[in-house]
Write a protein that holds these residues in place. Structure first.
Motif, PDB file in Angstrom:
ATOM      1  N   HIS A  95      11.775  47.694  22.953  1.00 26.74           N
ATOM      2  CA  HIS A  95      12.627  46.515  23.107  1.00 26.74           C
ATOM      3  C   HIS A  95      12.876  45.935  21.715  1.00 26.74           C
ATOM      4  O   HIS A  95      12.054  46.124  20.814  1.00 26.74           O
ATOM      5  CB  HIS A  95      11.905  45.498  24.012  1.00 26.74           C
ATOM      6  N   PRO A  96      13.989  45.255  21.465  1.00 29.13           N
ATOM      7  CA  PRO A  96      14.249  44.680  20.135  1.00 29.13           C
ATOM      8  C   PRO A  96      13.128  43.776  19.610  1.00 29.13           C
ATOM      9  O   PRO A  96      12.968  43.632  18.406  1.00 29.13           O
ATOM     10  CB  PRO A  96      15.543  43.890  20.323  1.00 29.13           C
ATOM     11  N   CYS A  97      12.322  43.180  20.485  1.00 26.84           N
ATOM     12  CA  CYS A  97      11.214  42.337  20.026  1.00 26.84           C
ATOM     13  C   CYS A  97      10.047  43.177  19.507  1.00 26.84           C
ATOM     14  O   CYS A  97       9.120  42.647  18.909  1.00 26.84           O
ATOM     15  CB  CYS A  97      10.736  41.409  21.140  1.00 26.84           C
ATOM     16  N   TRP A 127       6.166  46.495  29.836  1.00 21.13           N
ATOM     17  CA  TRP A 127       6.866  45.591  30.736  1.00 21.13           C
ATOM     18  C   TRP A 127       6.033  45.420  32.006  1.00 21.13           C
ATOM     19  O   TRP A 127       5.328  46.328  32.413  1.00 21.13           O
ATOM     20  CB  TRP A 127       8.217  46.171  31.128  1.00 21.13           C
ATOM     21  N   VAL A 128       6.151  44.264  32.653  1.00 19.11           N
ATOM     22  CA  VAL A 128       5.510  44.038  33.942  1.00 19.11           C
ATOM     23  C   VAL A 128       6.604  44.047  35.011  1.00 19.11           C
ATOM     24  O   VAL A 128       7.688  43.508  34.815  1.00 19.11           O
ATOM     25  CB  VAL A 128       4.689  42.727  33.966  1.00 19.11           C
ATOM     26  N   VAL A 129       6.318  44.711  36.125  1.00 19.49           N
ATOM     27  CA  VAL A 129       7.262  44.797  37.236  1.00 19.49           C
ATOM     28  C   VAL A 129       7.209  43.478  38.006  1.00 19.49           C
ATOM     29  O   VAL A 129       6.143  43.053  38.449  1.00 19.49           O
ATOM     30  CB  VAL A 129       6.918  45.982  38.163  1.00 19.49           C
ATOM     31  N   CYS A 145       8.273  39.287  24.638  1.00 15.27           N
ATOM     32  CA  CYS A 145       9.070  38.067  24.486  1.00 15.27           C
ATOM     33  C   CYS A 145       9.372  37.360  25.808  1.00 15.27           C
ATOM     34  O   CYS A 145       9.887  36.251  25.803  1.00 15.27           O
ATOM     35  CB  CYS A 145      10.383  38.395  23.782  1.00 15.27           C
ATOM     36  N   GLY A 146       9.085  38.003  26.944  1.00 12.81           N
ATOM     37  CA  GLY A 146       9.317  37.361  28.234  1.00 12.81           C
ATOM     38  C   GLY A 146      10.703  37.576  28.811  1.00 12.81           C
ATOM     39  O   GLY A 146      11.024  37.048  29.875  1.00 12.81           O
ATOM     40  N   ARG A 147      11.538  38.340  28.140  1.00 15.75           N
ATOM     41  CA  ARG A 147      12.901  38.619  28.620  1.00 15.75           C
ATOM     42  C   ARG A 147      12.841  39.353  29.952  1.00 15.75           C
ATOM     43  O   ARG A 147      12.001  40.226  30.144  1.00 15.75           O
ATOM     44  CB  ARG A 147      13.620  39.472  27.582  1.00 15.75           C
ATOM     45  N   ARG A 148      13.740  39.001  30.892  1.00  8.68           N
ATOM     46  CA  ARG A 148      13.789  39.662  32.200  1.00  8.68           C
ATOM     47  C   ARG A 148      15.031  40.517  32.304  1.00  8.68           C
ATOM     48  O   ARG A 148      16.115  40.090  31.889  1.00  8.68           O
ATOM     49  CB  ARG A 148      13.774  38.621  33.312  1.00  8.68           C
TER      50      ARG A 148
END
Length: 75
Positions: free
Chosen positions: A17-19, A24-26, A40-43
């Protein structure tokens, strides 16, 4: 190939990811797979076929048992 991911599983995707995070969490399982970046928390929402293509590994499994619905009565 069957895809048996559950909510709260942590997965690793092939590309970063760019961060800078790859984990990732599903957060949603349905026609689309909802993911939240652990960096970063992005969804994001990915169609199942796209998720299957990008998935590298499942890092940790959810502690919750899978939801199994009882059979419905025939009408």
């Amino acid at each position: 190939m069957t895809l048996d991911v559950q909510v709260d599983d942590v997965v690793r995707l092939r590309k970063q990811h760019p961060c800078g995070s790859t984990d990732w969490v599903v957060v949603r399982v349905g026609a689309d797979i909802g993911l939240r970046c652990l960096g970063c928390g992005r969804r994001v929402l990915l169609p199942r076929h796209e998720f299957r293509r990008r998935l590298k590994t499942i890092v940790t499994r959810s502690e919750k048992p899978p939801l199994v619905l009882p059979p419905t009565a025939a009408r």
